[in-house]
Scaffold this active site. Structure first.
Site, PDB file in Angstrom:
ATOM      1  N   ARG A  21      29.245  29.843 -58.533  1.00 26.41           N
ATOM      2  CA  ARG A  21      28.918  28.483 -58.159  1.00 26.41           C
ATOM      3  C   ARG A  21      28.343  28.574 -56.809  1.00 26.41           C
ATOM      4  O   ARG A  21      27.424  27.820 -56.501  1.00 26.41           O
ATOM      5  CB  ARG A  21      30.211  27.833 -57.917  1.00 26.41           C
ATOM      6  CG  ARG A  21      30.866  27.017 -59.091  1.00 26.41           C
ATOM      7  CD  ARG A  21      32.035  25.984 -58.425  1.00 26.41           C
ATOM      8  NE  ARG A  21      33.108  26.697 -57.708  1.00 26.41           N
ATOM      9  CZ  ARG A  21      34.130  27.064 -58.418  1.00 26.41           C
ATOM     10  NH1 ARG A  21      34.054  26.935 -59.770  1.00 26.41           N
ATOM     11  NH2 ARG A  21      35.163  27.493 -57.622  1.00 26.41           N
ATOM     12  N   GLU A  32      37.244  43.270 -68.767  1.00 23.43           N
ATOM     13  CA  GLU A  32      38.663  43.053 -69.110  1.00 23.43           C
ATOM     14  C   GLU A  32      39.129  43.863 -70.074  1.00 23.43           C
ATOM     15  O   GLU A  32      38.528  43.779 -71.312  1.00 23.43           O
ATOM     16  CB  GLU A  32      38.783  41.522 -69.319  1.00 23.43           C
ATOM     17  CG  GLU A  32      40.113  41.138 -69.902  1.00 23.43           C
ATOM     18  CD  GLU A  32      41.378  41.692 -69.122  1.00 23.43           C
ATOM     19  OE1 GLU A  32      41.328  41.254 -67.873  1.00 23.43           O
ATOM     20  OE2 GLU A  32      42.229  42.199 -69.855  1.00 23.43           O
ATOM     21  N   CYS A  42      52.266  32.608 -65.780  1.00 20.13           N
ATOM     22  CA  CYS A  42      53.666  31.899 -65.200  1.00 20.13           C
ATOM     23  C   CYS A  42      54.402  30.737 -66.094  1.00 20.13           C
ATOM     24  O   CYS A  42      55.543  30.409 -66.049  1.00 20.13           O
ATOM     25  CB  CYS A  42      53.318  31.084 -63.979  1.00 20.13           C
ATOM     26  SG  CYS A  42      52.385  31.910 -62.828  1.00 20.13           S
ATOM     27  N   ALA A 299      50.994  34.235 -57.752  1.00 16.67           N
ATOM     28  CA  ALA A 299      49.829  33.471 -58.356  1.00 16.67           C
ATOM     29  C   ALA A 299      48.639  32.914 -57.328  1.00 16.67           C
ATOM     30  O   ALA A 299      47.569  33.155 -57.337  1.00 16.67           O
ATOM     31  CB  ALA A 299      50.192  32.548 -59.368  1.00 16.67           C
ATOM     32  N   ASN A 303      44.794  34.036 -56.726  1.00 13.73           N
ATOM     33  CA  ASN A 303      43.861  32.820 -56.910  1.00 13.73           C
ATOM     34  C   ASN A 303      42.910  32.913 -55.576  1.00 13.73           C
ATOM     35  O   ASN A 303      41.728  33.003 -55.304  1.00 13.73           O
ATOM     36  CB  ASN A 303      44.166  31.671 -57.480  1.00 13.73           C
ATOM     37  CG  ASN A 303      44.405  31.566 -58.574  1.00 13.73           C
ATOM     38  OD1 ASN A 303      43.466  31.233 -59.535  1.00 13.73           O
ATOM     39  ND2 ASN A 303      45.561  31.868 -59.020  1.00 13.73           N
TER      40      ASN A 303
HETATM   41  C1  LIG Z   1      56.441  35.786 -66.819  1.00 14.49           C
HETATM   42  C2  LIG Z   1      55.550  35.325 -65.631  1.00 14.49           C
HETATM   43  C3  LIG Z   1      55.915  34.347 -64.758  1.00 14.49           C
HETATM   44  C4  LIG Z   1      55.336  34.209 -63.591  1.00 14.49           C
HETATM   45  N1  LIG Z   1      55.537  33.136 -62.955  1.00 14.49           N
HETATM   46  C5  LIG Z   1      55.189  33.041 -61.708  1.00 14.49           C
HETATM   47  C6  LIG Z   1      55.392  31.773 -60.909  1.00 14.49           C
HETATM   48  O1  LIG Z   1      56.002  31.159 -61.307  1.00 14.49           O
HETATM   49  N2  LIG Z   1      54.756  31.659 -59.495  1.00 14.49           N
HETATM   50  C7  LIG Z   1      53.943  32.652 -59.115  1.00 14.49           C
HETATM   51  O2  LIG Z   1      53.305  32.473 -58.051  1.00 14.49           O
HETATM   52  N3  LIG Z   1      53.507  33.712 -59.961  1.00 14.49           N
HETATM   53  C8  LIG Z   1      54.143  33.940 -61.103  1.00 14.49           C
HETATM   54  N4  LIG Z   1      53.975  35.132 -61.791  1.00 14.49           N
HETATM   55  C9  LIG Z   1      53.011  36.079 -61.304  1.00 14.49           C
HETATM   56  C10 LIG Z   1      51.600  35.986 -61.622  1.00 14.49           C
HETATM   57  O3  LIG Z   1      51.461  35.707 -62.904  1.00 14.49           O
HETATM   58  C11 LIG Z   1      50.612  37.026 -61.031  1.00 14.49           C
HETATM   59  O4  LIG Z   1      50.708  37.154 -59.357  1.00 14.49           O
HETATM   60  C12 LIG Z   1      49.216  36.767 -61.348  1.00 14.49           C
HETATM   61  O5  LIG Z   1      48.848  36.688 -62.578  1.00 14.49           O
HETATM   62  C13 LIG Z   1      48.304  37.963 -60.529  1.00 14.49           C
HETATM   63  O6  LIG Z   1      47.009  37.520 -61.083  1.00 14.49           O
HETATM   64  P1  LIG Z   1      46.111  38.942 -60.933  1.00 14.49           P
HETATM   65  O7  LIG Z   1      44.776  38.466 -61.356  1.00 14.49           O
HETATM   66  O8  LIG Z   1      46.204  39.641 -59.568  1.00 14.49           O
HETATM   67  O9  LIG Z   1      46.616  39.837 -62.202  1.00 14.49           O
HETATM   68  P2  LIG Z   1      46.898  39.795 -63.577  1.00 14.49           P
HETATM   69  O10 LIG Z   1      47.092  38.268 -63.947  1.00 14.49           O
HETATM   70  O11 LIG Z   1      47.830  40.740 -64.082  1.00 14.49           O
HETATM   71  O12 LIG Z   1      45.513  40.338 -64.359  1.00 14.49           O
HETATM   72  C14 LIG Z   1      44.981  41.525 -64.023  1.00 14.49           C
HETATM   73  C15 LIG Z   1      43.943  41.771 -65.421  1.00 14.49           C
HETATM   74  O13 LIG Z   1      43.415  42.987 -65.260  1.00 14.49           O
HETATM   75  C16 LIG Z   1      43.133  43.626 -66.478  1.00 14.49           C
HETATM   76  N5  LIG Z   1      43.279  44.986 -66.421  1.00 14.49           N
HETATM   77  C17 LIG Z   1      44.243  45.880 -65.674  1.00 14.49           C
HETATM   78  N6  LIG Z   1      43.651  46.967 -65.781  1.00 14.49           N
HETATM   79  C18 LIG Z   1      42.120  47.165 -66.396  1.00 14.49           C
HETATM   80  C19 LIG Z   1      41.182  48.149 -66.619  1.00 14.49           C
HETATM   81  N7  LIG Z   1      41.409  49.258 -65.972  1.00 14.49           N
HETATM   82  N8  LIG Z   1      40.173  47.774 -66.960  1.00 14.49           N
HETATM   83  C20 LIG Z   1      39.997  46.595 -67.339  1.00 14.49           C
HETATM   84  N9  LIG Z   1      40.899  45.425 -67.180  1.00 14.49           N
HETATM   85  C21 LIG Z   1      41.924  45.866 -66.562  1.00 14.49           C
HETATM   86  C22 LIG Z   1      44.565  43.230 -67.171  1.00 14.49           C
HETATM   87  O14 LIG Z   1      44.267  43.103 -68.538  1.00 14.49           O
HETATM   88  C23 LIG Z   1      44.493  41.711 -66.682  1.00 14.49           C
HETATM   89  O15 LIG Z   1      44.115  40.747 -67.442  1.00 14.49           O
HETATM   90  C24 LIG Z   1      54.564  35.335 -63.053  1.00 14.49           C
HETATM   91  C25 LIG Z   1      54.128  36.272 -63.591  1.00 14.49           C
HETATM   92  C26 LIG Z   1      54.827  36.490 -65.036  1.00 14.49           C
HETATM   93  C27 LIG Z   1      54.383  37.691 -65.814  1.00 14.49           C
END
Ligand SMILES: Cc1cc2nc3c(=O)[nH]c(=O)nc-3n(C[C@H](O)[C@H](O)[C@H](O)COP(=O)(O)OP(=O)(O)OC[C@H]3O[C@@H](n4cnc5c(N)ncnc54)[C@H](O)[C@@H]3O)c2cc1C
Length: 446
Positions: A21, A32, A42, A299, A303
């Protein structure tokens, strides 16, 4: 300029979208490893609670939208397995088995975290499942559907375990919970933790804290969860004992790691290599109350950090002040929330903590529907500074926690916080909001 991002969920796709953007000419490539991008992890427990809802409902934006409408080179099924900081390139292997390599000018590691699955006998059996990715959610939903599950044993008692317990009970599945440490929600005040425990028990869930699982065995169609002094049986096992940052690749590339092996970043989200950023669950953050590094994977931070990286790559100078550890979850009828530090954490960080615990009401006196809210507030005796709040109740907890969270960002004293002009109307709280009452009580002890 080539901006390459490893990981296509919260942090990665936030960064990709914002960068595109801001600088439409920037070449943005996202690698990915799974076939899923941009979904609400979440929301998974709430989706799993409803057998008829598609898990795909949780996808916020589909891969083709990023590709076609936003001109992002999004490559799913591309697992990166090495970073070469000297050659400024990443490489890996695609699901089709083809090797790939991409050069970068700026790189973002947004690989998230993985559920901890102990290296013990039986944790690889079918029906022993963890919950982190959308694929994990899909597998759990499918297993519940195919295997007519009547009972689940949940290993772990953190917030994901508790949200899942509620989801399973909503499907009328029996649940036992087990974990090695005796303290339930150790960060929460003991009396408040007991209220949460009572809520769980009143929903016919049996809890076994203080039992270390040694192995899992198949027993006919069922699974036996064996501890030294206890054996539980279920049709499925959910392992929810915590997560660990996906930082191995960063470590191998020579990047500095921080607390709990998360990737160490500065306030610009830069790692120890000036062309490599890290954001989200794989990276650490500054804790605003302690001034020290912390790893609290949630989360909003993921973001926000993704956005900040995009801004910095696009030439703005963005620094994130940090986090205060604000979190909330729901278990059955209860809302449980915290922000900042409890007394033990505060002491460890060098404060002289004083705490107060009070019981208040979610609505004005005699207003119909009012329920009890328990609050604990911690302040520093030396400086009068507000250090943290935790809260439990049936309503008015989740959003109320945001007021002390903002006060912590502003380094307010308890006295200043107690003088805040908070809203009042009978359906939403007493005229002296429970937060103000707690601050006034704490002030007397400081
Ligand atoms: C069941 C559940 C409930 C949750 N509830 C909450 C909530 O209520 N409130 C809150 O604040 N947070 C919550 N969370 C946490 C929140 O989902 C995470 O903090 C957030 O998703 C983190 O985002 P991220 O992009 O850092 O990691 P992720 O969402 O884990 O994304 C990382 C990505 O990287 C990819 N990846 C990893 N290694 C590689 C590689 N070597 N090569 C290519 N791709 C790769 C993975 O496949 C994944 O798609 C929850 C999590 C879960 C599992």
């Amino acid at each position: 300029m080539d901006f390459v991002i490893i990981g296509g969920d919260a942090a990665g796709m936030s960064a990709a979208s914002r960068a595109k953007r801001t600088m439409p000419d920037l070449k943005v490539t996202v690698l990915e490893k799974t076939m899923d991008v941009s979904y609400s992890a979440c929301g998974m427990p709430y989706n799993i609670a409803e057998p008829d809802r598609e898990i795909e409902d949780l996808v916020v934006r589909h891969a083709h939208v990023f590709r076609e409408k936003q001109d992002i080179n999004l490559l799913t099924g591309h697992c990166v397995d090495n970073i070469d900081p000297a050659g400024k390139a990443v490489g890996g292997i695609s699901l089709g088995g083809k090797k790939f390599e991409f050069p970068y000018d700026k790189l973002l590691i947004a690989t998230g975290a993985s559920p901890i699955i102990p290296d013990m006998p039986g944790f690889d059996l079918p029906g022993v499942l963890g919950l982190k990715s959308l694929e994990d959610g899909r597998k759990i939903k499918q297993f519940l559907k195919d295997s007519s599950v009547k009972k689940v044993v949940v290993i772990g008692m953190g917030y994901i375990a508790l949200e899942m317990v509620e989801a399973l009970r909503a499907r009328n599945i029996e649940v036992d919970m087990v974990k090695p440490r005796p303290a339930f929600l150790p960060w929460l005040d003991e009396k408040m933790a007991q209220i949460v425990k009572d809520e769980i028990k009143s929903n016919q869930v049996t809890m076994y804290p203080g039992h270390k699982v040694e192995k899992i065995e198949k027993s006919g169609d069922r699974l036996k969860i064996i501890c030294s002094d206890l054996t539980l049986e279920g049709d499925m096992v959910l392992v929810a004992i915590g997560i660990t940052p996906n930082s191995d690749m960063a470590e191998k590339a020579g990047l500095a790691l921080g607390i709990k092996k998360s990737i160490a970043v500065d306030r610009e989200l830069k790692t120890s290599d000036e062309n490599i950023y890290a954001a989200g669950d794989c990276a650490d953050a500054f804790h605003i109350v302690t001034g020290q590094k912390a790893w609290i994977p949630l989360a909003l931070r993921a973001n926000r950090a993704g956005w900040a990286v995009a801004d910095n790559v696009c030439g703005k100078d963005v620094q994130l002040p940090g986090i205060v550890g604000t979190s909330v979850f729901k278990v059955f009828e209860l809302e449980v929330a915290r922000t900042g530090l409890n007394a033990q954490e505060a002491e460890k960080a060098g404060f002289d903590p004083v705490e107060v615990t009070i019981k208040s009401r979610s609505r004005a006196h005699a207003h119909p529907g009012s329920s009890t809210i328990w609050l604990q507030m911690t302040g520093d005796k030396k400086t009068g500074r507000l250090l943290g709040v935790q809260m439990v109740g049936k309503e008015g907890v989740a959003h109320r926690i945001n007021a002390p969270a903002v006060a912590l960002h502003g380094h307010m004293t308890v006295e200043q916080f107690g003088q805040s002009d908070m809203a009042y109307a009978p359906p939403f709280g007493p005229v002296w909001d429970p937060m103000l009452t707690t601050a006034n009580q704490l002030l007397k002890k400081l």
